[in-house]
Design an enzyme around this catalytic site. Structure first.
Site, short mmCIF file in Angstrom:
data_model
loop_
_atom_site.label_atom_id
_atom_site.label_comp_id
_atom_site.label_asym_id
_atom_site.label_seq_id
_atom_site.Cartn_x
_atom_site.Cartn_y
_atom_site.Cartn_z
N GLU A 64 -43.19 22.80 -59.54
CA GLU A 64 -43.23 21.94 -60.71
C GLU A 64 -43.68 22.83 -61.86
OE1 GLU A 64 -45.14 20.11 -63.68
OE2 GLU A 64 -46.37 19.32 -62.05
N CYS B 159 -48.57 18.76 -68.22
CA CYS B 159 -47.16 19.16 -68.15
C CYS B 159 -46.23 18.04 -68.60
CB CYS B 159 -46.81 19.61 -66.73
SG CYS B 159 -47.14 18.36 -65.47
#
Length: 486
Positions: A254, A288
């Site tokens: 990720e 994020c």
């Protein structure tokens, strides 16, 4: 040894060790010191692991994985649930260490610990049974999922324990052994999480190794590690993938995100402004999936901008319960953000609120929450992932054009659409190139829903049953009756 009120030996939150084969392990004089983002003072010493430490941990993990894979699913579930309960009992201690680690305010630190507990319990509600593909008299076909073996988890500095739990829990639940490598910037809470875990898992099932930038390659290239999960930047993710390719490891990642939000003309400007800013400036934008580019319809642009500016002016910097956001986590990123703000100044972009300079009256890595008013699409503050409390707002008028602008990035982690017209919201949302689309909200996650990434924002899928499967080998068994049997 005396037991604390939870029934386990108390954790010493002043000294920090590697966890190898069920035991605390030091590296003697080979240590390093983190920096407290609030005060810039040195944090306690943590080990700097060597290849010898990695080999010991991998060998222990290999042994543990074989026996742990034979443990019944329900027993593994019970161990994880008990582990979650123990974390909850020590939540305040963990939150205090996490503040020192990350620069989170006390409320954000408590929220991360609480989310870890929710994740651990949430994964325990999932299952991964064998799947019967065909069951006929002449043939039976069954697919089952077997653990890969040893999983190394490389976690980031912004959410060091929360992100780790998204892979540690599925890996252990599905019968693997997990070696936890925290970021060099934020090792403290992770090491104590792993230390507490020794009361619930056999030696070698959950280990933790602290180190510097040299430690990651020792794990990604190790021939006896079968899988690596990595969360971090896209450039580093490419290096991780290249390193894992040498031994054809399973790898899930990720990576970065530059999440757009599209605000339509029919919204309530004040409500939407507050909701978007609350996510964008949380943890100083070091998330994020935070909103990082806001496209606002020209009909409501001025109203949304004004409301957001007023809200952002109320956000207090600091560490206490009355503070909304804290400092940038580390010096390297602090210097990047200062350079990004210097570019805002050099290119004469309009600052609606905030500052292009750090506050002079605060000693940590602080950046004032800042809004940039309608910069061009090619401005650095728009093109790059700021990962900071610096937010660009841009105007739009045509749907096709705003979709094109929102998708004009090599990242595809998340995106959101804000509209009272649900048909419009869904129409726009389906055109956005991102793994996670939110309608009238942003950054909501749950263990029962997959968390995918598109483009260069990642590889593989976390959370939900997809996350469990990612930690497994798929095995299909084809069976026919033996000759002469009926």
């Amino acid at each position: 040894m005396a037991l604390d009120k939870t029934g386990y030996p108390p954790l010493d939150f002043e000294t920090f060790y590697n966890i190898i084969d069920g035991e605390l392990s030091s590296t003697q004089n080979n240590v390093r010191y983190g920096i407290n983002p609030f005060t810039l003072e040195k944090n306690p010493a943590v080990p700097v692991s060597s290849l010898h430490d990695v080999d010991r941990a991998v060998e222990a993990a290999g042994r543990a994985a074989k026996s742990w894979a034979e443990v019944p699913w329900d027993t593994r579930v019970s161990a994880i649930r008990e582990y979650a309960n123990a974390i909850e009992d020590k939540a305040e201690d963990f939150a205090r260490i996490l503040m020192m680690d990350t620069g989170k305010t006390v409320n954000l630190a408590r929220d991360e610990i609480s989310t870890c507990i929710q994740y651990l319990r949430g994964f325990c509600q999932l299952s991964l049974p064998s799947e019967v593909i065909e069951d006929a008299k002449e043939r039976k076909v069954v697919t089952r999922y077997t653990p890969v073996g040893v999983v190394a988890g490389i976690s980031p500095w912004n959410f060091p324990v929360q992100v780790a739990c998204t892979w540690m829990a599925p890996a252990i639940l599905t019968g693997n052994a997990y070696i936890w490598k925290p970021s060099p910037y934020t090792p403290y809470c992770s090491l104590k999480f792993a230390e507490l875990g020794q009361h619930f898992f056999p030696p070698g099932v959950l280990q933790a190794l602290s180190g510097d930038d040299d430690l990651g390659p020792l794990l990604t290239e190790h021939p006896n590690i079968q899988m690596v999960s990595f969360t971090g930047s896209t450039p580093v993710g490419k290096k991780v993938m290249e390193s894992c390719s040498k031994t054809l490891k399973r790898v899930v990642m990720e990576l970065g995100g530059n999440d757009p939000a599209i605000v339509c003309a029919n919204v309530d400007p004040v409500s939407v402004a507050i909701k978007i800013a609350s996510v964008a400036f949380c943890h100083s934008g070091q998330i994020c999936i935070a909103t990082k580019r806001i496209y606002i319809h020209e009909a409501v642009y001025d109203a949304v901008l004004a409301a957001m500016v007023e809200f952002v002016k109320t956000l207090k910097l600091g560490s206490g319960e009355d503070a909304y956001t804290g400092p940038i986590n580390n010096k390297n990123h602090f210097e990047y953000v200062k350079d990004l703000l210097a570019d805002v100044e050099r290119t004469k972009l309009t600052v609606a609120t905030g500052s292009t300079k750090p506050p002079s009256d605060m000693g940590g890595y602080y950046i004032v929450p800042t809004i940039i008013d309608n910069p061009p699409d090619d401005a650095r503050v728009v093109v790059e992932e700021q990962f900071a409390p610096v937010l660009p707002l841009m105007k739009w008028s045509d749907e096709a054009d705003v979709i094109s602008r929102a998708n004009n990035t090599n990242m595809g982690l998340g995106a959101s659409v804000w509209s009272r017209d649900m048909d419009q919201a869904e129409r726009l949302g389906k055109q956005l190139q991102a793994g996670n689309i939110w309608i009238n909200t942003h950054a909501e996650l749950q263990t029962s829903a997959p968390f995918p990434a598109h483009k260069q924002s990642g590889l593989g899928t976390a959370m939900a049953v997809d996350g469990l499967k990612a930690c497994c080998n798929v095995q299909t068994i084809h069976t026919r009756p033996a000759d002469g049997t009926t």
